[in-house]
Every structure is written in structure tokens, then in C-alpha cells.
Write a protein that holds these residues in place. Structure first.
Motif, PDB file in Angstrom:
ATOM      1  N   ARG A  37       0.847  -1.298  -0.205  1.00 46.52           N
ATOM      2  CA  ARG A  37      -0.039   0.069  -0.009  1.00 46.52           C
ATOM      3  C   ARG A  37       0.991   1.370   0.094  1.00 46.52           C
ATOM      4  O   ARG A  37       0.637   2.195  -0.847  1.00 46.52           O
ATOM      5  N   GLN A  38       1.945   1.504   0.798  1.00 47.39           N
ATOM      6  CA  GLN A  38       2.784   2.352   0.832  1.00 47.39           C
ATOM      7  C   GLN A  38       3.408   2.567  -0.285  1.00 47.39           C
ATOM      8  O   GLN A  38       3.769   3.715  -1.004  1.00 47.39           O
ATOM      9  N   LEU A  39       3.888   1.661  -1.055  1.00 48.17           N
ATOM     10  CA  LEU A  39       4.956   1.587  -2.157  1.00 48.17           C
ATOM     11  C   LEU A  39       3.894   2.088  -3.494  1.00 48.17           C
ATOM     12  O   LEU A  39       4.388   2.965  -4.180  1.00 48.17           O
ATOM     13  N   LEU A  40       2.808   1.736  -3.477  1.00 49.71           N
ATOM     14  CA  LEU A  40       1.916   2.064  -4.696  1.00 49.71           C
ATOM     15  C   LEU A  40       0.906   3.301  -4.561  1.00 49.71           C
ATOM     16  O   LEU A  40       1.154   4.164  -5.151  1.00 49.71           O
ATOM     17  N   SER A  41       0.394   3.299  -3.165  1.00 49.62           N
ATOM     18  CA  SER A  41      -0.590   4.544  -2.941  1.00 49.62           C
ATOM     19  C   SER A  41       0.358   5.699  -2.592  1.00 49.62           C
ATOM     20  O   SER A  41      -0.063   6.833  -3.023  1.00 49.62           O
ATOM     21  N   ASP A  42       1.281   5.567  -1.729  1.00 49.37           N
ATOM     22  CA  ASP A  42       1.899   6.665  -0.993  1.00 49.37           C
ATOM     23  C   ASP A  42       3.037   7.249  -1.767  1.00 49.37           C
ATOM     24  O   ASP A  42       3.240   8.378  -2.228  1.00 49.37           O
ATOM     25  N   LEU A  43       3.855   6.208  -2.183  1.00 48.07           N
ATOM     26  CA  LEU A  43       5.283   6.416  -2.951  1.00 48.07           C
ATOM     27  C   LEU A  43       4.894   6.767  -4.526  1.00 48.07           C
ATOM     28  O   LEU A  43       5.827   7.647  -5.115  1.00 48.07           O
ATOM     29  N   GLY A  44       4.124   5.933  -4.871  1.00 47.94           N
ATOM     30  CA  GLY A  44       3.943   5.730  -6.480  1.00 47.94           C
ATOM     31  C   GLY A  44       4.709   5.026  -7.274  1.00 47.94           C
ATOM     32  O   GLY A  44       4.958   5.594  -8.489  1.00 47.94           O
ATOM     33  N   SER A 263       7.824   8.398 -11.300  1.00 50.10           N
ATOM     34  CA  SER A 263       6.424   8.835 -10.894  1.00 50.10           C
ATOM     35  C   SER A 263       6.366   8.821  -9.361  1.00 50.10           C
ATOM     36  O   SER A 263       5.476   9.170  -8.702  1.00 50.10           O
ATOM     37  N   LEU A 264       7.567   8.901  -8.688  1.00 50.22           N
ATOM     38  CA  LEU A 264       7.447   8.612  -7.336  1.00 50.22           C
ATOM     39  C   LEU A 264       7.653  10.099  -6.454  1.00 50.22           C
ATOM     40  O   LEU A 264       7.923  11.106  -6.907  1.00 50.22           O
ATOM     41  N   ASN A 265       6.896  10.066  -5.242  1.00 48.10           N
ATOM     42  CA  ASN A 265       6.539  11.205  -4.287  1.00 48.10           C
ATOM     43  C   ASN A 265       7.721  11.077  -3.280  1.00 48.10           C
ATOM     44  O   ASN A 265       7.938  10.319  -2.338  1.00 48.10           O
ATOM     45  N   GLU A 266       8.673  12.018  -3.644  1.00 51.26           N
ATOM     46  CA  GLU A 266      10.052  11.880  -2.910  1.00 51.26           C
ATOM     47  C   GLU A 266       9.805  12.128  -1.178  1.00 51.26           C
ATOM     48  O   GLU A 266      10.529  11.342  -0.420  1.00 51.26           O
ATOM     49  N   LYS A 267       8.875  12.796  -0.931  1.00 54.07           N
ATOM     50  CA  LYS A 267       8.424  13.203   0.664  1.00 54.07           C
ATOM     51  C   LYS A 267       7.872  11.888   1.344  1.00 54.07           C
ATOM     52  O   LYS A 267       8.109  11.652   2.603  1.00 54.07           O
TER      53      LYS A 267
END
Length: 508
Positions: A37-44, A263-267
Motif C-alpha cells: 500500500r505504501q509503495l503503490l499508493s503513497d510513494l507511487g 512517478s515517485l513522491n520523494e516526501k
């Protein structure tokens, strides 16, 4: 070589498959779902490899649970499972678990196909073709791993070319090039990847590195420069032997060194890193780039001084990008600039003479190997300047610890809280445990909340002398807030007690 800045690099993270091959690491089904969930939904992340087919019933259940979450969240097509050239066996396992993508493990070196499989290249190509065609009938998308491809390119490139020519027209979405034994370097990584792209320019190639020579991230850099469209990572660099390229480092290199996009969200990277650290039990090195505890901490006073003068010691890796903050360490290399930065964050102002005295005290503590934190500063100020900058509302008046063979340790203590003394006695599993139990009795009788101890670590200066100071660092959680306190003493238990009294005054 200048790359097109609008090029988007695809990231496939294999923490839940290759990363789980780290010695001693095994994620439960619910942990796998949480990480996914964190890898796909949050981090992208674009894709994640979540398991190997046929491993165990537990793995099967974990895949099914992850699939159920991914279906609801719209991520099913981004889950991938490693499968094998075994007819329909892996395919049936993957289909039954509900997954739609198989990463088919084929042999990318002549030595592997002839000595491990004991087959000819022609036989292996025929077996792969059968599995790929069957997968298409079953509605399962196929990517292909060329296992041991790096050795294949080094020692049997003709076999690699024969294999690719035999597979290039099959319904295979991606050809994934593993440095299975971590033997490549940036130079031959570039040339081997470039050779694949030159011969088959219309195919999609991924690069899968291992870190045996500590070159995994550098090799990823070279593979991208050569033109691969995707790279594989794991969170915190988990993986067999020396592990895989760390997702955090690869992300920073792509964005900053190659000036390309993902596509990743660095934060969110630090948040994911800490979650995997917790679930895997593999601690992150404090100096690990991007996610290590100390990598955004300036130690030398000259650096803090430079930061105050137009950020002379900043680079592009700003901590805020990754959901973190810059800190200024306090110790024997600290100057006034470091101390001033920490005082500013605490809202404390100090004249130059007072600053000089505090600096001298911090350097003295640093020489004894004590790690001084921002939270310690008010106590140091009180001690050095001998004024009531902080009023210690809670004072430990007296305590006694007893240890008797065959009996539980006992602690008796007398403590002053806001001018009133309280006494209590308790037994425990150790002397410090008994001390804390006695404290808890007092706080319970006063209906005061008592923090939860979440971690406890002890360190001594190098050399292991029996007369060395002991530093105890205790992590607490109080009403949802995490913080640490430290104590220094020649005795481990007394150091822990000092850290505990600091905690009591902090929450007060």
C-alpha cells in the motif's frame, strides 16, 4: 551524454520478493499488504514484485490478501509474481492467487542452461515459448528475467543473442536483465545494456542490479544512460548477499544526477523506509544516504556557520524533499554556530559569554563520547550557568536497588514532584525494570500518565574498558509524541535512571 529530460524511468520495486530473500527476513501477509500500500499508493512506484510462485501456502495466502487490496484500490495490474519455466504449474498458481502478471525466470547464460537445466538452448527456448503462449491464453501478462545475464554477456554472448532472437517475437512485455551475482561495473553495464538496445531497439528492457561490489546504484546509473526504460530496487537495499540497489538512492540519482523523471513522491520515501525497517528487523545504517539517521545532520561547527552564510554547505539533497529536517549535532567538533542553530530551534537566546561556557561544556562532554542532543541543551545550560533556565519540577531524592540470587531485583525510591515527596517499592525482571515499576506506582496513584518505553540502547566508548562511561538512550512515546532521552554514568542502570528523570521533567 545528455539524456532527454522528459524521459520517465519506470521503477519496479522487489522488496516483497527479492528483498525477502535477505537472511532472516520474512514478512507476514498483513505486513506485505501494508508495504504494498505504501509503495503503490503513497510513494507511487510503478510496479512491485510481491512473491515467488509455489513457495509455500503462507506465500499463497499473502499474495491473495495483497491481490484483494490491490483490486479494491485499482492497482492489480501493477502486482507481479516470479514464475518458472515449468509448464502450467506456476501459471496455475499465479492465476489461482488472482494475479495478472508473471515475471518468468529464464536462463540468461549458457552455463546455467546447460549445467543447471541440462538442456540445449533450443530446448529451453521451446519450453519458454510454451509457457508464454499458455500465459496469453490464460490472460496473464509476461515479463522475462534472463537470469545470470551478466555472466552470459561476459562468457557466452552468442547464447544471449540466440535466446533473444528466439523470444523477441513472443508476447513478452519486458525483458529484464539481471546482474544476478553482482559482478558488473559501471563500464561494462553500459556496454552490455547498449548492445541489447542496439540489437533490439523496439523492445522494453529493465536492469536488475545486485550490490556485491557496492556498485549497484552506479550500475543502475550506467544502465539508464545506456537507454534502459526501467530499473529494479528494494527498500533499504534488502536482498540476497549484499542486497539490491536501495530505492531511496536510485530515486535521488535519477532525479539529481541524470535529471530524469519518475512517478515517485520523494516526501514519502523516508516513511516507507522506516516501515520496512520495522517489519524486516534490519536496521538502517545511520549514514545511509537519504534515509540514515545522521545524513542530514551537520557535525562540524564550520558547516553550521556556512549554512548561516547563504547555505554554503547545502547540496541538492535537501532534507525537506524527503520528508525530513536538517539537524546540527552537538559534540567535540561543535562550534558556536551549531549550538546557536539548536538554541534558535528551542527559542533560547544567550549572550556571548554564556555561549562560550556552554560550548566548552559540550566539547568536554564530546571528549567523553557522550552524544549531546538538542533536548539536552536546556539541562546543560542550567548546569553550566547555574540559573533556573529550566525548573526541574521532579527530583529524584533517593533510591536503593537490590539484587539477590534466586529472588527478583527490588527497587525503593523517593521522588519529589512539585515540592512533595513520594516513596514506593517494587520488584521487577531487572533493577531498572523494578525502578520503573516503582515510578509507575507513584504516577498511577497520582492519576498521571506515564510514557511508554519503545526502545532502549546502551553504548560505551570503543575499547571495552570496564571503567568506561555508559550512555543509555531511551526512546519514549507520550500521548502520541516520540522522543529520546539520554543518561551518562559509569553504571548502566544509573545512566538509565538519569535518562528516565530527564524524561519525567520533559513531560512535566
Amino acid at each position: 551524454m545528455r539524456l532527454p529530460g522528459n524521459k520517465l524511468i519506470e521503477i519496479m520495486d522487489t522488496t516483497l520478493r527479492d528483498g525477502e530473500q535477505t537472511s532472516g527476513v520474512s514478512f507476514s501477509a498483513h505486513e506485505k499488504v501494508s508495504i504494498a500500500r505504501q509503495l503503490l499508493s503513497d510513494l507511487g512506484v510503478n510496479r512491485i514484485e510481491i512473491a515467488s510462485a509455489r513457495v509455500s501456502e503462507g506465500e499463497y495466502d499473502a499474495v491473495k490478501l495483497t491481490v484483494r487490496w490491490a483490486e479494491r484500490a485499482g492497482y492489480l495490474s501493477r502486482l507481479e509474481v516470479l514464475g518458472f519455466v515449468d509448464g502450467e504449474t506456476s501459471l496455475n498458481w499465479i492465476k489461482s492467487a488472482g494475479c495478472k502478471v508473471m515475471n518468468l525466470l529464464c536462463k540468461g547464460s549458457f552455463k546455467h542452461v546447460t549445467e543447471q537445466l541440462r538442456k540445449t538452448p533450443e530446448q529451453h527456448i521451446a519450453d519458454i515459448t510454451e509457457v508464454v503462449n499458455k500465459a496469453q491464453e490464460m490472460g496473464i501478462e509476461v515479463n522475462v528475467y534472463l537470469e545470470d545475464w551478466s555472466n552470459g554477456m561476459l562468457h557466452s554472448p552468442e547464447y544471449v543473442y540466440q535466446l533473444m532472437d528466439g523470444l523477441k517475437d513472443l508476447p513478452i512485455k519486458r525483458f529484464m536483465l539481471p546482474d544476478t551475482l553482482g559482478i558488473l561495473n559501471p563500464r561494462n553495464t553500459y556496454f552490455f545494456c547498449k548492445e541489447m538496445l542496439t540489437r533490439w531497439p523496439k523492445l522494453h528492457f529493465d536492469f536488475h542490479a545486485h550490490n556485491d561490489y557496492d556498485l549497484a546504484v552506479a550500475n543502475v546509473y550506467s544502465a539508464i544512460v545506456a537507454g534502459v526504460k526501467g530499473v529494479h530496487t528494494t527498500v533499504n537495499g534488502l536482498g540476497e548477499r549484499a542486497g539490491n540497489p536501495p530505492l531511496s538512492s536510485v530515486l535521488a540519482v535519477i532525479h539529481d544526477q541524470l535529471k530524469l523523471k519518475t512517478s515517485l513522491n520523494e516526501k514519502k520515501i523516508n516513511q516507507v523506509s522506516k516501515l520496512v525497517e520495522t517489519y524486516s528487523g534490519i536496521h538502517i545504517s545511520t549514514n545511509k544516504p537519504i534515509v540514515g539517521e545522521h545524513v542530514f545532520t551537520q557535525c562540524a561547527g564550520i558547516h553550521a556557520d556556512g549554512d548561516a552564510k547563504n547555505n554554503l554547505y547545502f547540496n541538492d539533497l535537501l532534507p525537506e524533499r524527503f520528508g525530513r529536517t536538517r539537524e546540527y549535532a552537538l559534540g567535540k567538533t561543535s562550534g558556536r554556530a551549531n549550538i546557536r542553530k539548536n538554541l534558535e530551534s528551542l527559542g533560547i537566546e544567550m549572550d556571548e559569554e554564556s555561549m562560550r561556557k556552554v560550548t566548552e561544556r559540550i566539547i568536554e562532554l564530546g571528549d567523553k563520547k557522550e552524544a549531546v542532543t538538542k533536548e539536552d541543551l536546556p539541562y546543560i545550560i542550567t548546569d553550566v550557568l547555574r540559573h533556573d533556565a529550566i525548573e526541574n519540577k521532579i527530583k529524584l531524592l533517593n533510591y536503593s536497588l537490590s539484587l539477590t540470587q534466586g529472588l527478583k531485583p527490588v527497587a525503593s525510591l523517593k521522588i519529589e514532584i512539585e515540592g512533595k515527596a513520594y516513596e514506593e517499592t517494587a520488584s521487577g525482571d531487572g533493577q531498572y525494570d523494578a525502578f520503573v515499576r516503582a515510578l509507575r506506582k507513584i504516577y498511577k496513584s497520582l492519576s498521571k500518565p506515564f510514557p511508554m518505553l519503545t526502545n532502549y540502547s546502551v553504548s560505551i566508548p570503543p575499547g571495552g574498558r570496564t571503567d568506561a562511561f555508559v550512555q543509555t538512550v531511551i526512546s519514549w512515546n507520550h500521548e502520541g509524541v516520540d522522543f529520546k532521552t539520554r543518561g551518562l554514568d559509569a553504571d548502566q542502570t544509573e545512566a538509565a535512571i538519569k535518562a528516565t528523570v530527564k524524561m519525567l521533567n520533559k513531560i512535566a
